[in-house]
Design an enzyme around this catalytic site. Sequence first.
Site, PDB file in Angstrom:
ATOM      1  N   GLU A 151     129.476 145.691  29.497  1.00  0.00           N
ATOM      2  CA  GLU A 151     130.086 145.057  29.855  1.00  0.00           C
ATOM      3  C   GLU A 151     130.468 144.779  31.601  1.00  0.00           C
ATOM      4  O   GLU A 151     130.636 143.626  31.937  1.00  0.00           O
ATOM      5  CB  GLU A 151     131.342 145.537  29.333  1.00  0.00           C
ATOM      6  CG  GLU A 151     131.278 144.713  28.200  1.00  0.00           C
ATOM      7  CD  GLU A 151     132.496 145.723  27.186  1.00  0.00           C
ATOM      8  OE1 GLU A 151     133.191 146.686  27.156  1.00  0.00           O
ATOM      9  OE2 GLU A 151     132.539 145.366  25.884  1.00  0.00           O
ATOM     10  N   GLU A 200     124.201 152.040  23.675  1.00  0.00           N
ATOM     11  CA  GLU A 200     124.582 150.895  22.852  1.00  0.00           C
ATOM     12  C   GLU A 200     124.063 149.534  23.143  1.00  0.00           C
ATOM     13  O   GLU A 200     124.059 149.388  24.214  1.00  0.00           O
ATOM     14  CB  GLU A 200     125.722 151.160  24.110  1.00  0.00           C
ATOM     15  CG  GLU A 200     126.453 152.486  24.380  1.00  0.00           C
ATOM     16  CD  GLU A 200     127.828 151.940  24.562  1.00  0.00           C
ATOM     17  OE1 GLU A 200     128.802 152.688  23.534  1.00  0.00           O
ATOM     18  OE2 GLU A 200     128.082 151.290  25.891  1.00  0.00           O
ATOM     19  N   SER A 245     130.198 150.488  17.426  1.00  0.00           N
ATOM     20  CA  SER A 245     130.933 150.375  16.528  1.00  0.00           C
ATOM     21  C   SER A 245     130.781 151.709  15.546  1.00  0.00           C
ATOM     22  O   SER A 245     130.444 151.277  14.338  1.00  0.00           O
ATOM     23  CB  SER A 245     130.143 148.848  15.860  1.00  0.00           C
ATOM     24  OG  SER A 245     130.717 147.975  15.967  1.00  0.00           O
TER      25      SER A 245
END
Length: 263
Positions: A105, A175, A219
């Site tokens: 992000e 990730e 997740s």
Amino acid sequence: MSEKRSEQRVKWVVGNWKMHGRLAENAALLQAVADGAAAMADTIRIGVCVPTPYLAQAQAVLSGKPVAWGVQDISTYTHGAYTGEVAAEMACEFGATLAIVGHSERRAYHAESSELVAAKARRALEAGLTPIVCIGETLDEREAGTTEAVVGAQLDAVLNLLSVEEAARIVIAYEPVWAIGTGRSATAEQAQAVHAFLRARLAQKDSSLARVPLLYGGSVKADNALALFGQADIDGGLIGGASLKSQDFLAICAAQKAASQAR
Ligand code: PGA
């Protein structure tokens, strides 16, 4: 990777709260995690990376408890005219020991390059924080067959900047961007394949770096954690959404403890 070598690596579960939380709900969450962690701290390490304004609260609740705390980003500078930035030393003053750097992000919304992420990792180490360096490919990159090229280049940027001694003190979180917050985790086999690739790349730089903990993030939930953590090269998880509920987070920690004991 032999089972014996896997045993020597530190097993982690770290929560990444992202921009979530308020004082009252944090108090309950931190306390519940601290209480639940007591039964697991003999086997695994547990941490939470909170929004920076809540570092003092994390310190107040978690001091003396088997849960580490940290930040989600740091500046590459120690001090100066960098409005809005937070120095690693500032986090250290509140007892932080962990710093996520290079989360996808940050890379996507703040245009952080792999070189900047590497500089942040080094800054964290200089201040005495353990950097959790995030790397991962987008869906387009995976579908184009470039996953290894992408994560390899992201890892190399860090390994090129750090000495072997410094690199031995980092944690890496793989990730895949397409798995973050989407409910679509990588399968245990997909994650293991990338972790094995990363471990080989680390070992290529120096054999001592084969022990760098490699976490999976994207997740992770209570119901897929055991399968992921049971993989030979997956040393734990960086947990977003499921770290916001103590029951879910502690269930993931329990899965890590069970996976560690089964090794
Ligand atoms: P998620 O996030 O567990 O909500 O997918 C993981 C992360 O971004 O670190």
